[in-house]
Motif scaffolding. Structure first.
Motif, PDB file in Angstrom:
ATOM      1  N   PRO A 241     115.700 -51.934 -10.130  1.00  0.00           N
ATOM      2  CA  PRO A 241     114.533 -52.490 -10.837  1.00  0.00           C
ATOM      3  C   PRO A 241     114.496 -54.010 -10.913  1.00  0.00           C
ATOM      4  N   GLY A 242     115.340 -54.726 -10.156  1.00  0.00           N
ATOM      5  CA  GLY A 242     115.327 -56.179 -10.188  1.00  0.00           C
ATOM      6  C   GLY A 242     116.392 -56.757 -11.103  1.00  0.00           C
ATOM      7  N   SER A 243     116.341 -58.073 -11.261  1.00  0.00           N
ATOM      8  CA  SER A 243     117.371 -58.811 -11.984  1.00  0.00           C
ATOM      9  C   SER A 243     117.599 -58.278 -13.397  1.00  0.00           C
ATOM     10  N   GLN A 244     118.809 -57.807 -13.637  1.00  0.00           N
ATOM     11  CA  GLN A 244     119.174 -57.342 -14.974  1.00  0.00           C
ATOM     12  C   GLN A 244     119.142 -58.497 -15.956  1.00  0.00           C
ATOM     13  N   ARG A 245     119.609 -59.678 -15.525  1.00  0.00           N
ATOM     14  CA  ARG A 245     119.631 -60.848 -16.397  1.00  0.00           C
ATOM     15  C   ARG A 245     118.213 -61.200 -16.868  1.00  0.00           C
ATOM     16  N   LEU A 246     117.284 -61.253 -15.937  1.00  0.00           N
ATOM     17  CA  LEU A 246     115.917 -61.629 -16.302  1.00  0.00           C
ATOM     18  C   LEU A 246     115.278 -60.568 -17.178  1.00  0.00           C
ATOM     19  N   ARG A 247     115.475 -59.303 -16.859  1.00  0.00           N
ATOM     20  CA  ARG A 247     114.856 -58.250 -17.678  1.00  0.00           C
ATOM     21  C   ARG A 247     115.455 -58.241 -19.079  1.00  0.00           C
ATOM     22  N   ARG A 248     116.739 -58.532 -19.195  1.00  0.00           N
ATOM     23  CA  ARG A 248     117.364 -58.618 -20.514  1.00  0.00           C
ATOM     24  C   ARG A 248     116.783 -59.783 -21.323  1.00  0.00           C
ATOM     25  N   GLU A 249     116.558 -60.931 -20.662  1.00  0.00           N
ATOM     26  CA  GLU A 249     115.986 -62.085 -21.345  1.00  0.00           C
ATOM     27  C   GLU A 249     114.535 -61.834 -21.738  1.00  0.00           C
ATOM     28  N   VAL A 250     113.790 -61.166 -20.879  1.00  0.00           N
ATOM     29  CA  VAL A 250     112.407 -60.801 -21.216  1.00  0.00           C
ATOM     30  C   VAL A 250     112.386 -59.943 -22.471  1.00  0.00           C
ATOM     31  N   ALA A 251     113.257 -58.946 -22.518  1.00  0.00           N
ATOM     32  CA  ALA A 251     113.314 -58.056 -23.684  1.00  0.00           C
ATOM     33  C   ALA A 251     113.671 -58.838 -24.942  1.00  0.00           C
ATOM     34  N   ARG A 252     114.625 -59.746 -24.816  1.00  0.00           N
ATOM     35  CA  ARG A 252     115.045 -60.543 -25.987  1.00  0.00           C
ATOM     36  C   ARG A 252     113.907 -61.420 -26.485  1.00  0.00           C
ATOM     37  N   ARG A 253     113.234 -62.098 -25.576  1.00  0.00           N
ATOM     38  CA  ARG A 253     112.186 -63.038 -25.968  1.00  0.00           C
ATOM     39  C   ARG A 253     110.924 -62.331 -26.459  1.00  0.00           C
ATOM     40  N   SER A 254     110.724 -61.094 -26.038  1.00  0.00           N
ATOM     41  CA  SER A 254     109.517 -60.375 -26.460  1.00  0.00           C
ATOM     42  C   SER A 254     109.486 -60.150 -27.969  1.00  0.00           C
ATOM     43  N   MET A 255     110.637 -60.283 -28.634  1.00  0.00           N
ATOM     44  CA  MET A 255     110.672 -60.117 -30.089  1.00  0.00           C
ATOM     45  C   MET A 255     109.856 -61.201 -30.793  1.00  0.00           C
ATOM     46  N   ASP A 256     109.690 -62.383 -30.161  1.00  0.00           N
ATOM     47  CA  ASP A 256     108.849 -63.426 -30.752  1.00  0.00           C
ATOM     48  C   ASP A 256     107.407 -62.972 -30.904  1.00  0.00           C
ATOM     49  N   LEU A 257     106.996 -62.003 -30.074  1.00  0.00           N
ATOM     50  CA  LEU A 257     105.643 -61.447 -30.141  1.00  0.00           C
ATOM     51  C   LEU A 257     105.625 -60.091 -30.841  1.00  0.00           C
ATOM     52  N   GLY A 258     106.720 -59.764 -31.517  1.00  0.00           N
ATOM     53  CA  GLY A 258     106.780 -58.521 -32.284  1.00  0.00           C
ATOM     54  C   GLY A 258     107.044 -57.289 -31.447  1.00  0.00           C
ATOM     55  N   ILE A 259     107.362 -57.452 -30.157  1.00  0.00           N
ATOM     56  CA  ILE A 259     107.553 -56.307 -29.264  1.00  0.00           C
ATOM     57  C   ILE A 259     109.046 -56.002 -29.166  1.00  0.00           C
ATOM     58  N   ARG A 260     109.405 -54.758 -29.370  1.00  0.00           N
ATOM     59  CA  ARG A 260     110.810 -54.343 -29.268  1.00  0.00           C
ATOM     60  C   ARG A 260     111.005 -53.599 -27.945  1.00  0.00           C
ATOM     61  N   LEU A 261     111.794 -54.202 -27.054  1.00  0.00           N
ATOM     62  CA  LEU A 261     112.019 -53.644 -25.726  1.00  0.00           C
ATOM     63  C   LEU A 261     113.505 -53.670 -25.398  1.00  0.00           C
ATOM     64  N   THR A 262     113.884 -52.889 -24.413  1.00  0.00           N
ATOM     65  CA  THR A 262     115.173 -53.016 -23.752  1.00  0.00           C
ATOM     66  C   THR A 262     114.907 -53.437 -22.315  1.00  0.00           C
ATOM     67  N   ALA A 263     115.949 -53.849 -21.616  1.00  0.00           N
ATOM     68  CA  ALA A 263     115.783 -54.245 -20.214  1.00  0.00           C
ATOM     69  C   ALA A 263     115.192 -53.098 -19.393  1.00  0.00           C
ATOM     70  N   GLU A 264     115.506 -51.864 -19.766  1.00  0.00           N
ATOM     71  CA  GLU A 264     115.018 -50.700 -19.018  1.00  0.00           C
ATOM     72  C   GLU A 264     113.523 -50.471 -19.214  1.00  0.00           C
ATOM     73  N   ASP A 265     112.939 -51.067 -20.253  1.00  0.00           N
ATOM     74  CA  ASP A 265     111.500 -50.930 -20.500  1.00  0.00           C
ATOM     75  C   ASP A 265     110.678 -51.899 -19.649  1.00  0.00           C
ATOM     76  N   VAL A 266     111.340 -52.838 -18.971  1.00  0.00           N
ATOM     77  CA  VAL A 266     110.659 -53.938 -18.296  1.00  0.00           C
ATOM     78  C   VAL A 266     110.656 -53.716 -16.790  1.00  0.00           C
ATOM     79  N   THR A 267     109.482 -53.847 -16.172  1.00  0.00           N
ATOM     80  CA  THR A 267     109.347 -53.832 -14.725  1.00  0.00           C
ATOM     81  C   THR A 267     108.916 -55.212 -14.271  1.00  0.00           C
ATOM     82  N   LEU A 268     109.680 -55.834 -13.397  1.00  0.00           N
ATOM     83  CA  LEU A 268     109.312 -57.151 -12.874  1.00  0.00           C
ATOM     84  C   LEU A 268     108.193 -56.997 -11.842  1.00  0.00           C
ATOM     85  N   THR A 269     107.283 -57.954 -11.827  1.00  0.00           N
ATOM     86  CA  THR A 269     106.119 -57.894 -10.935  1.00  0.00           C
ATOM     87  C   THR A 269     105.901 -59.240 -10.267  1.00  0.00           C
ATOM     88  N   HIS A 270     105.055 -59.239  -9.249  1.00  0.00           N
ATOM     89  CA  HIS A 270     104.702 -60.477  -8.548  1.00  0.00           C
ATOM     90  C   HIS A 270     103.544 -61.131  -9.290  1.00  0.00           C
TER      91      HIS A 270
END
Length: 485
Positions: A155-184
């Motif tokens: 599913p792409g960079s684990q590091r980036l998906r983990r950071e996306v999940a962490r930062r999404s909390m600023d917008l009230g969204i609770r995610l894990t890296a597995e919830d994130v799909t990287l796109t173009h």
């Protein structure tokens, strides 16, 4: 419109934001005098030099003007666009003329000799953390020289998906890296979302006006459009939306509830909660475009609708093209209950994103530099929006109105009289100036006197001249004089 961050702002910038808010909300009316330096200093318990520095910021933003021997006065403030009357929701498909106009605008926006005042993409490296990104990428290549020699598999960079999940909390969204799909980028995220939740012939609800490239995107997928009344200050009409949902006329919705393009509004918190409840209750997917969500001028950030998603019917799409690196074109989507289906579709369409670019972005987010960068962008865009609105107030026809965006760098302008913004677009092309006419943002004819402007360029002589020249031509076409100073 406050962008104050107590940990980052100086006293004079905090005071400038406080006074700017007072001007925007009408506490200081156009033409009124600001408090004298000594009085303002005493009231806010700061030095006279601090007040003077704050007033100079407001001058630079076009909100106030100094009068010799008299003090500082509030300039004529551009009136806001009022609530529009509702319209009957009906099914549309974009005409060939509409698609041809979109192509013509794109061609003009990409012309290197034209001065752009509407392209929603910063055109200067000052708006991006170029040096830091370059250092991170160079370091990665030294430490992992075979990085570009291996396929980046889903599913792409684990590091980036983990950071996306962490930062999404600023917008009230609770995610894990597995919830994130990287796109173009965000456009692929939107396309994948639509392909996941709709079938050819389905009806998709859109805000009106909305981002114009959604029309050719939906047409390419053989999807029909129902435009939903949208208030320029409060967003999507939830009463109209509920009626459409109750009548089972919608198969999906695409909306931008936070810092909407082109109007700039952010929906009220209670409306975001209601929107999430509606799509979950009626089980109709909402594709939430969050492209400008991190560029809100307020802090803390207004949560995304996805933050209130009960059963996974909200698909949240965004990218880093507006904030970090447009050329990377790295975006992501949190697709809720549709995550596995969408991830499979991504695998058979474009597989995954560049390992080098994704790892570079992941390291940058991990370093903590992104937060400082965002704070700088928010302050700069808020100031430039004010400055552009000040130019419009002085140089566009009397009666011109504009939205006051709550983030980002685009806003909506409505011209008085019989000014056709498509005709204005063609006139300006003769002088190598490019704007985006309002007709692109709707399939109806309700926005023919409107246009979208962008403030993501250096405010140099070339840009300000183009903005003033646009106002002069609008005055000429309408037969209405400008306000002047």
């Amino acid at each position: 419109m406050s962008v104050i961050d107590p940990q980052e702002s100086t006293l004079y910038s905090q005071l400038a934001e406080t006074l700017a808010d007072a001007i925007h909300n009408g506490t200081f009316a156009p033409g009124s005098r600001l408090p004298a330096l000594r009085r303002c200093a005493s009231h806010h318990q700061v030095s006279i030099n601090t007040v003077l520095a704050a007033y100079r910021i407001l001058e630079d933003r076009g909100l106030i003007a100094a009068r010799p021997q008299s003090g500082y006065f509030v300039r004529s403030v551009l009136p806001s666009i009022m609530t529009r009357p509702g319209h009957r929701a009906s099914v549309h498909s974009p005409s060939s003329e509409k698609l041809d106009l979109i192509d013509a605008v794109f061609a003009a926006q990409n012309h290197p000799d034209y001065t752009n005042i509407s392209l929603a993409c910063p055109q200067n490296s000052d708006f991006f953390p170029t040096a830091k990104i370059s250092r991170i990428m160079a370091s990665l290549m030294r430490r992992e020289p075979d990085l570009i020699g291996r396929y980046a598999l889903p599913p792409g960079s684990q590091r980036l998906r983990r950071e996306v999940a962490r930062r999404s909390m600023d917008l009230g969204i609770r995610l894990t890296a597995e919830d994130v799909t990287l796109t173009h980028g965000c456009m692929e995220a939107l396309q994948l979302a639509l392909r996941t939740v709709t079938r050819p012939g389905d009806c998709v609800g859109l805000e009106t006006p909305t981002y114009f490239y959604l029309f050719p995107l939906l047409a390419s997928l053989d999807l029909k459009v129902i435009e939903i009344p949208t208030d320029p200050r409060h967003g999507l009409s939830l009463d109209a939306l509920e009626m459409l949902l109750r009548e089972k006329r919608l198969n999906a919705i695409v909306a931008m509830p936070t810092v909407q393009n082109p109007l700039g509004f952010t929906m009220r918190l209670e409306d975001k909660k209601r929107l999430a409840t509606l799509v979950n209750d009626y089980q109709v997917p909402l594709i939430e475009d969050g492209l400008y969500g991190e560029l809100q001028f307020c802090w803390p950030l207004s949560p995304a609708v996805k933050a209130f998603d009960r059963d996974g019917w909200v698909l949240y799409c965004t990218s880093y093209t507006k904030t970090v690196a447009p050329d990377f074109h790295v975006g992501w989507i949190a697709a809720g209950r549709f995550t596995r289906t969408l991830a499979r579709l991504k695998s058979v369409s474009s597989l995954t994103e560049s390992r080098l670019l994704s790892e570079t972005l992941g390291h940058f987010l991990e370093s903590g530099g992104y937060d400082h960068h965002l704070r700088t962008l928010r302050r700069r865009y808020a100031a430039q929006v004010d400055e552009a609105r000040g130019i419009i107030a002085r140089h566009f026809p009397q009666g011109t109105r504009a939205t006051l965006p709550e983030g980002g760098f685009v806003f909506w302008v409505e011209l008085p009289g019989n000014v056709d913004s498509v005709a204005l677009f063609h006139r300006l092309l003769q002088e190598k100036i490019c704007l985006t006419p309002g007709a692109l943002y709707t399939l109806s004819d309700r926005c023919n006197n409107a246009l979208r402007l962008s403030c993501c360029y250096p405010f140099d002589d070339r840009y300000t001249w183009a903005l003033k020249r646009t106002g002069a031509l609008a005055c000429e076409m309408s037969g209405i004089a400008a306000n002047g100073d």
